[in-house]
Scaffold this active site. Sequence first.
Site, short mmCIF file in Angstrom:
data_model
loop_
_atom_site.label_atom_id
_atom_site.label_comp_id
_atom_site.label_asym_id
_atom_site.label_seq_id
_atom_site.Cartn_x
_atom_site.Cartn_y
_atom_site.Cartn_z
CB ILE A 58 57.10 -27.19 22.29
CG1 ILE A 58 57.35 -28.85 21.96
CG2 ILE A 58 58.64 -26.11 22.72
CD1 ILE A 58 57.36 -29.01 20.38
CB SER A 186 57.46 -29.74 12.06
OG SER A 186 57.53 -31.22 11.99
CE1 TYR A 199 52.02 -29.22 11.88
CE2 TYR A 199 53.49 -31.10 11.94
CZ TYR A 199 53.40 -29.94 12.64
OH TYR A 199 53.73 -29.59 13.45
CE LYS A 203 54.54 -26.30 12.44
NZ LYS A 203 54.26 -25.09 13.38
#
Length: 320
Positions: A58, A186, A199, A203
């Site tokens: 990205i 995310s 994760y 986030k």
Amino acid sequence: MDFCTAIEILAVAVAVIQILRLIFTDCDLQLQWAEKFGQSTGVLARKVVWITGASSGIGEYLAYELAKAGCRLILTARREEELQRVKKQCLSFGSLLDEDILVLPLDLLQFDRHRPAVEEVIARYKQIDVLVNNAGRSQRAAWEKTDLQVDREMLEINVLSVLSLTKQVLPRMLDRGQGHIVNMSSVAGKVGAPLSGSYTGAKHAIQGWFNALRMEMYSRNISVTNLCPGPVFSNLLKGSFTEKTGEVLDVEMKEGEKRMSTERCARLCAVAIANRLDEVWISQHPILLGVYLSQYMPTIGTWLLKRVGVKVVSRFREGK
Ligand SMILES: NC(=O)c1ccc[n+]([C@@H]2O[C@H](COP(=O)([O-])OP(=O)(O)OC[C@H]3O[C@@H](n4cnc5c(N)ncnc54)[C@H](OP(=O)(O)O)[C@@H]3O)[C@@H](O)[C@H]2O)c1
């Protein structure tokens, strides 16, 4: 027709339009609107934009979008040769000269190098208009089997390195009385994503830390944007954490998986940056619908996700 009936008809018409917009979108409705009717990415021309994690995925495609828009770029990641490749591609679009792109290799886990890196950027461009905290690692792991050390390392790269770099850049923005901090969160920063506990935690932490910063910075002309993509094609799984300390997943994403293209995600990120949106959700359905449900009907959203979340994620990862 009396006034009340007219209002009722109008309300139903608006609701139907919103539902239709939602069915055919790959991002939240505010971002969809901004892409069609908001500021074009051209407003970013000549801005100095620092992208971390620009060697791949990205971050790489965001560099291409912003190069086309005429931004001056700082490209950061660990692999210098990959950054040089991205720079070459950015120059090929013809809007930038060699001196408009600085390749700045940096391992973001070396926190003591953040200040000298910022000084190098300021020496070159005198200012940083936008910092895009994009670099990061993902994870595939069962919560109860995950070593505490994995949680720790996840927080180091996905949270603490972001805070550290931002703390070095922010005073420079405050000195100029303007700036924009952009974070790659995310959908796992909005919803508990099963089988990626560390994760998800990292986030969510980004969301919390930077939602607080946004409030403090509002009156000081510094914007904060949190970008929340769902599954996107990139090299993320190659460097993902697992449950075990020191283990790397090293899996390639396969063509045909239900993921957004990197180009499309980067395009929507660039629109969000140009329009200084606070938070955007970038995903196809059903994940986007899941985020809407969790946000606006949390009781129903959690009830549903508890029952289907693990199954849906497992099937997705098996490519079904
Ligand atoms: N792809 C998805 O489905 C998805 C969905 C939601 C959010 N995201 C988020 O998007 C961001 C970018 O990921 P991606 O999907 O584009 O994956 P990617 O292709 O693996 O890119 C990750 C980037 O981070 C850099 N990086 C990793 N560790 C670093 C370190 N210690 N120091 C400096 N740079 C480092 C990598 O460069 P080097 O290896 O050269 O250092 C690479 O440029 C991540 O924050 C990720 O959590 C991705």
